[in-house]
Design an enzyme around this catalytic site. Structure first.
Site, PDB file in Angstrom:
ATOM      1  N   ARG A   1     -52.564  -1.805 -14.692  1.00 50.94           N
ATOM      2  CA  ARG A   1     -51.672  -1.709 -13.542  1.00 50.94           C
ATOM      3  C   ARG A   1     -51.708  -0.269 -13.071  1.00 50.94           C
ATOM      4  O   ARG A   1     -52.392   0.566 -13.644  1.00 50.94           O
ATOM      5  CB  ARG A   1     -50.248  -2.232 -13.846  1.00 50.94           C
ATOM      6  CG  ARG A   1     -49.741  -2.194 -15.232  1.00 50.94           C
ATOM      7  CD  ARG A   1     -49.273  -0.879 -15.749  1.00 50.94           C
ATOM      8  NE  ARG A   1     -48.528  -0.108 -14.786  1.00 50.94           N
ATOM      9  CZ  ARG A   1     -48.545   1.204 -14.728  1.00 50.94           C
ATOM     10  NH1 ARG A   1     -49.272   1.926 -15.585  1.00 50.94           N
ATOM     11  NH2 ARG A   1     -47.852   1.863 -13.826  1.00 50.94           N
ATOM     12  N   GLY A   2     -50.938  -0.001 -11.981  1.00 48.82           N
ATOM     13  CA  GLY A   2     -51.015   1.337 -11.380  1.00 48.82           C
ATOM     14  C   GLY A   2     -52.072   1.271 -10.278  1.00 48.82           C
ATOM     15  O   GLY A   2     -53.205   0.846 -10.530  1.00 48.82           O
TER      16      GLY A   2
ATOM     17  N   ARG B   1     -52.908  -8.599  -6.544  1.00 50.80           N
ATOM     18  CA  ARG B   1     -51.641  -7.870  -6.378  1.00 50.80           C
ATOM     19  C   ARG B   1     -51.597  -7.316  -4.958  1.00 50.80           C
ATOM     20  O   ARG B   1     -52.460  -6.531  -4.576  1.00 50.80           O
ATOM     21  CB  ARG B   1     -51.497  -6.751  -7.429  1.00 50.80           C
ATOM     22  CG  ARG B   1     -51.385  -7.308  -8.839  1.00 50.80           C
ATOM     23  CD  ARG B   1     -50.761  -6.361  -9.821  1.00 50.80           C
ATOM     24  NE  ARG B   1     -49.353  -6.123  -9.562  1.00 50.80           N
ATOM     25  CZ  ARG B   1     -48.666  -5.128 -10.134  1.00 50.80           C
ATOM     26  NH1 ARG B   1     -49.270  -4.307 -10.971  1.00 50.80           N
ATOM     27  NH2 ARG B   1     -47.385  -4.971  -9.881  1.00 50.80           N
TER      28      ARG B   1
ATOM     29  N   ASP C   1     -47.667   3.235  -4.173  1.00 47.66           N
ATOM     30  CA  ASP C   1     -48.638   2.137  -4.131  1.00 47.66           C
ATOM     31  C   ASP C   1     -49.241   1.941  -2.754  1.00 47.66           C
ATOM     32  O   ASP C   1     -50.322   1.383  -2.617  1.00 47.66           O
ATOM     33  CB  ASP C   1     -47.981   0.832  -4.595  1.00 47.66           C
ATOM     34  CG  ASP C   1     -47.878   0.814  -6.098  1.00 47.66           C
ATOM     35  OD1 ASP C   1     -46.963   1.467  -6.631  1.00 47.66           O
ATOM     36  OD2 ASP C   1     -48.752   0.194  -6.741  1.00 47.66           O
TER      37      ASP C   1
ATOM     38  N   LYS D   1     -42.654   1.622  -7.220  1.00 44.42           N
ATOM     39  CA  LYS D   1     -41.931   0.774  -8.172  1.00 44.42           C
ATOM     40  C   LYS D   1     -40.463   0.593  -7.797  1.00 44.42           C
ATOM     41  O   LYS D   1     -39.811   1.545  -7.367  1.00 44.42           O
ATOM     42  CB  LYS D   1     -42.084   1.401  -9.562  1.00 44.42           C
ATOM     43  CG  LYS D   1     -41.452   0.658 -10.699  1.00 44.42           C
ATOM     44  CD  LYS D   1     -41.839  -0.795 -10.762  1.00 44.42           C
ATOM     45  CE  LYS D   1     -43.327  -1.077 -10.775  1.00 44.42           C
ATOM     46  NZ  LYS D   1     -43.658  -2.497 -10.455  1.00 44.42           N
TER      47      LYS D   1
HETATM   48  O1  MRU Z   1     -46.328  -2.629 -11.008  1.00 44.06           O
HETATM   49  P1  MRU Z   1     -47.108  -1.409 -11.410  1.00 44.06           P
HETATM   50  O2  MRU Z   1     -46.841  -0.983 -12.808  1.00 44.06           O
HETATM   51  O3  MRU Z   1     -48.570  -1.539 -11.095  1.00 44.06           O
HETATM   52  O4  MRU Z   1     -46.516  -0.278 -10.455  1.00 44.06           O
HETATM   53  C1  MRU Z   1     -47.086   0.986 -10.494  1.00 44.06           C
HETATM   54  C2  MRU Z   1     -46.355   1.982  -9.684  1.00 44.06           C
HETATM   55  O5  MRU Z   1     -45.399   1.687  -9.001  1.00 44.06           O
HETATM   56  C3  MRU Z   1     -46.905   3.380  -9.684  1.00 44.06           C
HETATM   57  O6  MRU Z   1     -45.900   4.308  -9.411  1.00 44.06           O
HETATM   58  C4  MRU Z   1     -47.988   3.505  -8.606  1.00 44.06           C
HETATM   59  O7  MRU Z   1     -48.960   2.517  -8.750  1.00 44.06           O
HETATM   60  C5  MRU Z   1     -48.637   4.824  -8.637  1.00 44.06           C
HETATM   61  S1  MRU Z   1     -49.583   5.017 -10.081  1.00 44.06           S
HETATM   62  C6  MRU Z   1     -50.514   6.390  -9.990  1.00 44.06           C
END
Ligand code: MRU
Length: 321
Positions: free
Chosen positions: A45-46, A79, A221, A232
């Site tokens: 994820r990320g 996603r 994101d 997030k």
């Molecule tokens: O749902 P996730 O864990 O994929 O969400 C990730 C985030 O919200 C991060 O802050 C974002 O992807 C930036 S990561 C460098």
């Protein structure tokens, strides 16, 4: 530094993030279905890391003899909020459209990974300027080695600031419901010798009110052209609190996370995730199993709340064209 993704030449190796912090387990992804499962179920994820894994996913599809266009379509649906996924898959599609052979497809995936790794180091250095001495930094989710193929975005800044001796304490929000803060951020900061304190999400207000924090840095994101950005769930709350308590609020991201095609935050798609993420902790229900749940994985923060966007190209302010 830990590495959360590695292309072996034939298949992909990733850290299965769902197993952390109990186990640092590496798993192999050999097929597009493996990649799809890893992204949907948040083994990876990320935003930047999802993009890199998807790029190799296209390569795996070609190695499997699958129609690359169908693979791209399939992976795009995994996603919806992280724009990196869409952009990387569009970039891979250009190579396919131009009749690129296996080597060219592989080279492009490697190039995307290399670019993202480099961006994280530059973000870290650029961000140093906004970190005060004796910084007490609040962050949410995980934006480090488990969210990018490099040192991270918000955590990239924190690592560089730590090296420069500027970090007094990092406060990591646990980040309900998937607990990326508790499970991943605390794990990697402790592994790397950065002083970190875990707090529940609802402590953010009092931390700011009582001067426990003097800087907030988060990831993103998808950033719209006017600076509104998705991150997030809970990020919007932090931004409002930071403005109220006059604490600098920065977003750290590679420019690949900017989506100039979306004018403002209203049009950013927000992923709704399964109810059980909220209803259960591990195998145990923490509410009635038949309770109604609304589980948005992301929120959108107005760009006007942001002091600056820390990118590999410097600290930027909108509009982004
Ligand atoms: O749902 P996730 O864990 O994929 O969400 C990730 C985030 O919200 C991060 O802050 C974002 O992807 C930036 S990561 C460098």
């Amino acid at each position: 530094m830990l590495k959360s993704v590695e292309w072996t030449g034939n298949y992909l190796v990733i850290v299965d993030q769902t197993k952390l912090p109990e186990k640092l387990e590496y798993i192999e992804l050999h097929t597009v279905s493996d990649v799809q499962d890893a992204i949907v179920n948040m083994k990876v994820r990320g935003a930047p890391l999802i993009g890199v894994v998807a790029a190799y996913g296209v390569l795996l599809g070609v190695l499997e003899g699958r129609n690359p266009y169908m693979v791209i379509e399939q992976l795009k649906k995994t996603r919806p909020t992280a724009v990196n996924l869409e952009k990387v898959l569009d970039e891979m599609q250009v190579v396919i459209d131009e009749g690129g052979d296996l080597t060219e497809i592989e080279n492009r995936a490697r190039e995307i990974e290399r670019r993202e790794v480099e961006a994280t180091y530059r973000i870290g250095l650029v961000g140093l300027d906004v970190v005060p001495d004796n910084a007490r930094i609040l962050t949410i989710c995980n934006t480090g080695v488990f969210a990018t193929p490099g040192i991270g975005t918000a955590l990239g800044v924190i690592y560089k600031a730590h090296e420069a001796g500027k970090v007094e304490m990092v406060y990591a929000l646990e980040t309900r419901p998937v607990l990326q803060g508790a499970r991943l951020t605390v794990f990697e900061l402790m592994e790397n010798g950065v002083d970190v304190t875990l707090v529940v999400d609802s402590m953010a207000g009092i931390l700011m009110a009582r001067n426990y924090v003097n800087l907030v840095i988060v990831g993103a994101d998808r950033v719209a052209a006017n600076g509104d950005f998705a991150n997030k769930i809970g990020t919007l709350n932090l931004a409002v609190l930071a403005r109220h308590f006059k604490i600098p609020f920065f977003v750290a991201l590679p420019t690949s996370t900017i989506d100039p095609n979306i004018e403002n935050g209203e049009n950013i798609p927000l992923e709704e995730r399964p109810e059980d993420e909220v209803k259960k902790i591990g195998d145990r229900y923490i509410t009635r199993p038949d309770a109604k749940v609304f589980n948005l994985a992301f929120d959108v923060t107005p760009g006007e709340f942001v002091h600056g966007f820390i990118t590999e190209k410097g600290i930027l302010t909108p509009p982004f064209k």
